[in-house]
Design a protein around this motif. Structure first.
Motif, PDB file in Angstrom:
ATOM      1  N   GLY A  42      14.259   2.409  -6.681  1.00 32.20           N
ATOM      2  CA  GLY A  42      13.873   1.376  -5.731  1.00 32.20           C
ATOM      3  C   GLY A  42      14.154  -0.008  -6.281  1.00 32.20           C
ATOM      4  N   PHE A  43      13.363  -0.968  -5.815  1.00 30.35           N
ATOM      5  CA  PHE A  43      13.588  -2.372  -6.193  1.00 30.35           C
ATOM      6  C   PHE A  43      12.250  -3.072  -6.306  1.00 30.35           C
ATOM      7  CE2 PHE A  43      14.304  -6.852  -5.358  1.00 30.35           C
ATOM      8  CZ  PHE A  43      15.438  -7.139  -6.097  1.00 30.35           C
ATOM      9  N   GLY A  44      12.052  -3.773  -7.409  1.00 27.06           N
ATOM     10  CA  GLY A  44      10.859  -4.571  -7.611  1.00 27.06           C
ATOM     11  C   GLY A  44      11.140  -6.040  -7.346  1.00 27.06           C
ATOM     12  N   ALA A  45      10.230  -6.697  -6.625  1.00 22.25           N
ATOM     13  CA  ALA A  45      10.476  -8.063  -6.147  1.00 22.25           C
ATOM     14  C   ALA A  45       9.948  -9.150  -7.072  1.00 22.25           C
ATOM     15  CB  ALA A  45       9.857  -8.232  -4.756  1.00 22.25           C
ATOM     16  N   MET A  46       9.357  -8.789  -8.208  1.00 19.00           N
ATOM     17  CA  MET A  46       8.715  -9.796  -9.041  1.00 19.00           C
ATOM     18  C   MET A  46       9.684 -10.868  -9.527  1.00 19.00           C
ATOM     19  SD  MET A  46       6.363  -9.292 -12.474  1.00 19.00           S
ATOM     20  CE  MET A  46       7.743  -8.879 -13.533  1.00 19.00           C
ATOM     21  N   THR A  64      12.985 -15.055 -15.230  1.00 16.80           N
ATOM     22  CA  THR A  64      12.148 -14.955 -16.421  1.00 16.80           C
ATOM     23  C   THR A  64      10.830 -15.667 -16.166  1.00 16.80           C
ATOM     24  OG1 THR A  64      13.093 -16.956 -17.403  1.00 16.80           O
ATOM     25  CG2 THR A  64      14.148 -14.868 -17.960  1.00 16.80           C
ATOM     26  N   ARG A  65       9.842 -15.347 -16.984  1.00 21.36           N
ATOM     27  CA  ARG A  65       8.499 -15.891 -16.776  1.00 21.36           C
ATOM     28  C   ARG A  65       8.494 -17.412 -16.764  1.00 21.36           C
ATOM     29  NH1 ARG A  65       3.315 -13.905 -20.222  1.00 21.36           N
ATOM     30  NH2 ARG A  65       3.449 -12.220 -18.727  1.00 21.36           N
ATOM     31  N   ASN A  66       9.227 -18.039 -17.663  1.00 13.72           N
ATOM     32  CA  ASN A  66       9.225 -19.497 -17.771  1.00 13.72           C
ATOM     33  C   ASN A  66      10.543 -20.114 -17.337  1.00 13.72           C
ATOM     34  OD1 ASN A  66       6.571 -19.592 -18.981  1.00 13.72           O
ATOM     35  ND2 ASN A  66       7.515 -18.809 -20.855  1.00 13.72           N
ATOM     36  N   GLY A  67      11.366 -19.346 -16.671  1.00 14.01           N
ATOM     37  CA  GLY A  67      12.690 -19.831 -16.313  1.00 14.01           C
ATOM     38  C   GLY A  67      12.717 -20.624 -15.024  1.00 14.01           C
ATOM     39  N   PRO A  68      13.878 -21.184 -14.699  1.00 11.68           N
ATOM     40  CA  PRO A  68      14.028 -21.959 -13.471  1.00 11.68           C
ATOM     41  C   PRO A  68      14.058 -21.053 -12.249  1.00 11.68           C
ATOM     42  CG  PRO A  68      16.144 -21.709 -14.545  1.00 11.68           C
ATOM     43  CD  PRO A  68      15.131 -21.113 -15.481  1.00 11.68           C
ATOM     44  N   ALA A  69      13.980 -21.687 -11.085  1.00  8.07           N
ATOM     45  CA  ALA A  69      14.046 -20.925  -9.835  1.00  8.07           C
ATOM     46  C   ALA A  69      15.419 -20.288  -9.675  1.00  8.07           C
ATOM     47  CB  ALA A  69      13.761 -21.853  -8.664  1.00  8.07           C
ATOM     48  N   THR A  85      15.462  -7.719 -10.083  1.00  9.82           N
ATOM     49  CA  THR A  85      16.434  -8.686 -10.577  1.00  9.82           C
ATOM     50  C   THR A  85      16.752  -9.688  -9.480  1.00  9.82           C
ATOM     51  OG1 THR A  85      18.642  -8.942 -11.560  1.00  9.82           O
ATOM     52  CG2 THR A  85      18.397  -7.257  -9.866  1.00  9.82           C
ATOM     53  N   GLY A  86      17.194 -10.861  -9.899  1.00  8.81           N
ATOM     54  CA  GLY A  86      17.743 -11.833  -8.973  1.00  8.81           C
ATOM     55  C   GLY A  86      19.244 -11.959  -9.128  1.00  8.81           C
ATOM     56  N   SER A  87      19.850 -11.061  -9.908  1.00  6.40           N
ATOM     57  CA  SER A  87      21.270 -11.120 -10.231  1.00  6.40           C
ATOM     58  C   SER A  87      22.041 -10.024  -9.517  1.00  6.40           C
ATOM     59  CB  SER A  87      21.467 -10.969 -11.750  1.00  6.40           C
ATOM     60  OG  SER A  87      22.791 -10.587 -12.068  1.00  6.40           O
ATOM     61  N   PRO A  88      23.092 -10.369  -8.769  1.00  6.66           N
ATOM     62  CA  PRO A  88      23.902  -9.327  -8.125  1.00  6.66           C
ATOM     63  C   PRO A  88      24.506  -8.350  -9.124  1.00  6.66           C
ATOM     64  CG  PRO A  88      24.387 -11.482  -7.167  1.00  6.66           C
ATOM     65  CD  PRO A  88      23.523 -11.732  -8.371  1.00  6.66           C
ATOM     66  N   ALA A  89      24.949  -8.837 -10.274  1.00  3.97           N
ATOM     67  CA  ALA A  89      25.557  -7.951 -11.273  1.00  3.97           C
ATOM     68  C   ALA A  89      24.538  -6.988 -11.848  1.00  3.97           C
ATOM     69  CB  ALA A  89      26.197  -8.782 -12.383  1.00  3.97           C
ATOM     70  N   HIS A  90      23.344  -7.483 -12.146  1.00  2.86           N
ATOM     71  CA  HIS A  90      22.309  -6.603 -12.678  1.00  2.86           C
ATOM     72  C   HIS A  90      21.875  -5.570 -11.636  1.00  2.86           C
ATOM     73  CE1 HIS A  90      21.039  -9.716 -15.949  1.00  2.86           C
ATOM     74  NE2 HIS A  90      22.109  -9.021 -16.279  1.00  2.86           N
ATOM     75  N   LEU A  91      21.842  -5.962 -10.375  1.00  3.27           N
ATOM     76  CA  LEU A  91      21.502  -5.009  -9.324  1.00  3.27           C
ATOM     77  C   LEU A  91      22.491  -3.849  -9.319  1.00  3.27           C
ATOM     78  CD1 LEU A  91      19.968  -4.131  -6.727  1.00  3.27           C
ATOM     79  CD2 LEU A  91      21.661  -5.487  -5.457  1.00  3.27           C
ATOM     80  N   LEU A  98      23.050  -0.399  -0.991  1.00  2.00           N
ATOM     81  CA  LEU A  98      23.262   0.564  -2.066  1.00  2.00           C
ATOM     82  C   LEU A  98      22.280   1.737  -2.028  1.00  2.00           C
ATOM     83  CD1 LEU A  98      23.964  -1.920  -5.012  1.00  2.00           C
ATOM     84  CD2 LEU A  98      25.622  -0.398  -3.890  1.00  2.00           C
ATOM     85  N   GLY A  99      21.396   1.743  -1.055  1.00  2.00           N
ATOM     86  CA  GLY A  99      20.522   2.894  -0.888  1.00  2.00           C
ATOM     87  C   GLY A  99      19.057   2.660  -1.188  1.00  2.00           C
ATOM     88  N   VAL A 100      18.665   1.441  -1.544  1.00  2.00           N
ATOM     89  CA  VAL A 100      17.246   1.172  -1.787  1.00  2.00           C
ATOM     90  C   VAL A 100      16.478   1.274  -0.477  1.00  2.00           C
ATOM     91  CG1 VAL A 100      15.595  -0.670  -2.312  1.00  2.00           C
ATOM     92  CG2 VAL A 100      17.501  -0.241  -3.869  1.00  2.00           C
ATOM     93  N   ASP A 101      15.426   2.083  -0.483  1.00  2.00           N
ATOM     94  CA  ASP A 101      14.548   2.160   0.688  1.00  2.00           C
ATOM     95  C   ASP A 101      13.078   2.062   0.291  1.00  2.00           C
ATOM     96  OD1 ASP A 101      14.184   4.641  -0.479  1.00  2.00           O
ATOM     97  OD2 ASP A 101      15.060   5.803   1.171  1.00  2.00           O
ATOM     98  N   HIS A 102      12.834   1.549  -0.918  1.00  2.00           N
ATOM     99  CA  HIS A 102      11.474   1.359  -1.423  1.00  2.00           C
ATOM    100  C   HIS A 102      11.455   0.047  -2.202  1.00  2.00           C
ATOM    101  CE1 HIS A 102       8.473   2.489  -4.849  1.00  2.00           C
ATOM    102  NE2 HIS A 102       7.862   1.783  -3.911  1.00  2.00           N
ATOM    103  N   ILE A 103      10.763  -0.939  -1.656  1.00  2.00           N
ATOM    104  CA  ILE A 103      10.672  -2.258  -2.276  1.00  2.00           C
ATOM    105  C   ILE A 103       9.221  -2.519  -2.638  1.00  2.00           C
ATOM    106  CG2 ILE A 103      10.967  -4.744  -1.925  1.00  2.00           C
ATOM    107  CD1 ILE A 103      13.308  -4.129  -0.103  1.00  2.00           C
ATOM    108  N   ASP A 104       9.005  -2.942  -3.867  1.00  2.00           N
ATOM    109  CA  ASP A 104       7.659  -3.217  -4.370  1.00  2.00           C
ATOM    110  C   ASP A 104       7.473  -4.729  -4.476  1.00  2.00           C
ATOM    111  OD1 ASP A 104       5.218  -1.930  -6.032  1.00  2.00           O
ATOM    112  OD2 ASP A 104       5.867  -3.787  -6.994  1.00  2.00           O
ATOM    113  N   THR A 105       6.442  -5.267  -3.838  1.00  2.00           N
ATOM    114  CA  THR A 105       6.250  -6.707  -3.789  1.00  2.00           C
ATOM    115  C   THR A 105       4.774  -7.051  -3.932  1.00  2.00           C
ATOM    116  OG1 THR A 105       6.769  -8.708  -2.488  1.00  2.00           O
ATOM    117  CG2 THR A 105       6.079  -6.745  -1.257  1.00  2.00           C
ATOM    118  N   ALA A 106       4.437  -8.312  -3.765  1.00  2.00           N
ATOM    119  CA  ALA A 106       3.050  -8.797  -3.757  1.00  2.00           C
ATOM    120  C   ALA A 106       3.063 -10.228  -3.247  1.00  2.00           C
ATOM    121  CB  ALA A 106       2.421  -8.746  -5.149  1.00  2.00           C
ATOM    122  N   ALA A 107       1.986 -10.619  -2.570  1.00  4.08           N
ATOM    123  CA  ALA A 107       1.891 -11.990  -2.073  1.00  4.08           C
ATOM    124  C   ALA A 107       1.821 -12.992  -3.220  1.00  4.08           C
ATOM    125  CB  ALA A 107       0.679 -12.138  -1.155  1.00  4.08           C
ATOM    126  N   PHE A 108       1.336 -12.549  -4.395  1.00  6.01           N
ATOM    127  CA  PHE A 108       1.245 -13.483  -5.521  1.00  6.01           C
ATOM    128  C   PHE A 108       2.538 -13.556  -6.327  1.00  6.01           C
ATOM    129  CE2 PHE A 108      -0.941  -9.488  -6.716  1.00  6.01           C
ATOM    130  CZ  PHE A 108      -0.193  -9.082  -7.817  1.00  6.01           C
TER     131      PHE A 108
END
Length: 291
Positions: free
Chosen positions: A23-27, A33-38, A262-268, A54-64
């Motif tokens: 799946g995919f985690g939205a954190m 990174t924790r202290n990195g830029p947007a 991830t926020g990176s297309p390559a890492h995805l 690519l087949g992800v059908d389970h996304i893990d997120t949170a309002a925080f």
């Protein structure tokens, strides 16, 4: 003779929601990174859309999950709404986060959980949440803290139809048993990666009882682990260390759901390719410290 481990590609979450085990985690959508830029907004919107392609059908997120003016729930709704059939969105409630806090530092009282569930519904544009985890607040919540009162609130919201399935996160076996005495638990989300098997006992209970186990920090959390066993398996398969960390999780247990973020297309692309790796029994034994 080499025996290949054929990991099941899907899992029936809660018995009735079939999801791909990668799946995919939205954190990390807002910042990598924790202290990195947007992160760049258009880039992460593209990452979400490509993940589903690519087949992800389970996304893990949170309002925080928000930083630098970017919020995971809003990004998910913008990128993927109206949601494709079969997409399962899991979220978590419990931690409290002030407007200037870089991360959640406190814990919502039981009386605050309904509002947080309703916030997730509103932000995601949903009438019902597929899976809601109760997560104790703070960076290291005590393992012996009772969770029954707060879990019972979520169980009530499930009875009302606002939640389909319930999960718990960052918990002990005793807390799992406490929650299960109140309502069915469909998933557990604890810290785990193949170099940190300390939660193996709780994982075994989940496997015995058909409860999904979706580890957070599947790639180590604060840097990729430097582990010679993982490097050796990666070299044998011509894969990267992160890919073996993910493939290893899927091979270790049939109830494991990987949710790398991830926020990176390559890492995805790299992460998703790990679902196609086929480890051998010798690989898995090595990762389990049984050379």
């Amino acid at each position: 003779m080499t025996t290949e481990i054929t990991a099941q590609r899907h899992f029936d979450l809660g018995g009735d929601l079939r999801v791909a085990r990668m799946g995919f985690g939205a954190m990390r959508l807002a910042a990598s990174t924790r202290n990195g830029p947007a992160n760049d907004r258009d880039t992460v919107l593209g990452v979400l859309r490509r993940a589903v392609e690519l087949g992800v059908d389970h996304i893990d997120t949170a309002a925080f999950y928000h930083r630098h003016g970017l919020a995971a729930n809003e990004l998910i709704r913008t990128a993927l709404g109206p949601y494709p059939p079969g997409l399962v969105i899991a979220t978590k409630v419990g931690p409290s986060r002030g407007p200037d806090d870089p991360a959640p530092t406190g814990q919502l009282p039981a009386s605050g959980l309904r509002a947080e569930v309703e916030r997730n519904l509103r932000e995601l544009g949903l009438d019902r949440l597929d899976l809601v985890y109760l997560r104790p607040g703070g960076l290291e919540p005590p393992a012996d803290e009772p969770i029954g009162e707060r879990f019972a609130v979520l169980a009530g919201l499930r009875e009302e139809g606002l939640i389909r399935h319930l999960g718990i996160s960052h918990v002990s076996l005793a807390q799992l048993e406490e929650a299960r005495a109140i309502a069915p638990v469909a998933a557990v989300q604890n810290r785990f990666d193949v170099t940190r098997p300390e939660d193996a006992g709780l994982l075994a209970v989940c496997e015995r009882d058909g409860i999904a186990y979706a580890p957070y920090f599947p790639l180590g959390g604060f840097g990729i682990p430097d582990d010679e066993r993982v490097r050796a398996v990666a070299a044998r398969h011509g894969a990267t260390v992160p890919q073996i960390l993910l493939a290893g999780l899927l091979a270790l247990s049939p109830v494991m759901l990987a949710i790398p973020g991830t926020g990176s297309p390559a890492h995805l692309e790299e992460n998703m390719a790990a679902a196609g790796l086929r480890l051998t029994a010798a690989d898995v034994d090595l990762l389990r410290n049984r050379p």
